[in-house]
Design a protein around this motif. Structure first.
Motif: not given
Ligand SMILES: O=C(O)CCC(=O)C(=O)O
Ligand SMILES: [Fe+2]
Length: 246
Positions: A87-104
């Motif tokens: 989380a400190e070094h990647s903005a992308l991985i946390p954003a992918v994790y939270r993607s509502e489309a993906l989780v849905g």
């Protein structure tokens, strides 16, 4: 840059949701507690995730060589990057994790709501197997679902494939791994770089077959079910696994 990649992911997932692949994955998941879901992300997003994973593991992994009584002493020999470092070094991985489309869409495949893991260290972890004999040995996870992104993997003759036993329960005081292996079918799945799979990790005993050559690198995104949120969870194995020091 990251916003564009996440947007690409969301658009792709909305299209993927209309395809027959979702129904097939849903059936496979219900039967085996495992489904290949490589169709969930386009090559551009897989590449962007892989770039972040590789730069993180090269700069900041911690070696582990552990065995846990809660899983009958099965080995974990690997290098990890923890959730906090990611989380400190990647903005992308946390954003992918939270993607509502993906989780849905994941929720459609697993047949119930998929929620962010309330225990942060299990939200996402990078794992690399890099020496002969490295393995993520037989275990269950504390939370219900894992979405695993394969970044690097040796060919199956050098190990690194996934094995699992669906419909098994983790009794931490008596894991009885051998009994679970003897009493149930063991499925084995070939995986390679660019693949994604989803697993019901709390009731599917699973492991990564020990590697004998090459390098295997993944990022595992862990998610909770609704019942998980109502359960008091202990985290012995994960606390030891993801400790800042090995
Ligand atoms: O590396 C894999 O494919 C599985 C990883 C896993 O089981 C875990 O991180 O709990
Ligand atoms: Fe696991």
């Amino acid at each position: 840059m990251n916003a564009r990649i996440v947007q690409e992911l969301n658009q792709h997932v909305r299209h993927a949701g209309l395809s027959g692949e979702v129904a097939a994955a849903r059936r496979e998941f219900a039967e085996r507690g495992f489904a290949m879901v490589s169709f969930l992300a386009p090559a551009s997003v897989k590449q962007a995730v892989a770039d972040d994973v590789l730069s993180l593991i090269e700069e900041s992994g911690v070696r582990r060589d552990l065995r846990f009584k809660e899983t009958g002493g099965t080995p974990r020999r690997m290098r990890n990057v923890t959730r906090s470092e990611i989380a400190e070094h990647s903005a992308l991985i946390p954003a992918v994790y939270r993607s509502e489309a993906l989780v849905g869409l994941l929720a459609e495949i697993v047949g119930e709501p998929v929620l962010a893991c309330p225990y942060e260290p299990e939200q996402y972890v990078i794992t690399r197997l890099e020496h002969s004999g490295d393995t993520h040995g037989w275990h269950w996870d504390d939370y219900s679902f894992a979405l695993v992104w394969l970044v690097q993997c040796p060919p199956p003759e050098h190990g690194g494939f996934v094995q699992c036993v669906a419909g098994t329960r983790w009794d931490k005081s008596d894991p009885a791994i051998h009994r679970a292996l003897l009493d149930n079918p063991i499925w084995s799945f070939e995986v390679g770089a660019g693949d994604l799979y989803v697993m019901r990790t709390n009731t599917t005993l699973h492991r990564v077959y020990p590697i004998t050559a090459g390098v295997r690198t993944i990022v595992n995104m862990g998610y909770a079910s609704k019942p998980d949120l109502e359960t008091v969870m202990s985290h012995e194995t994960m606390d030891a696994l993801w400790a800042e020091q090995a």
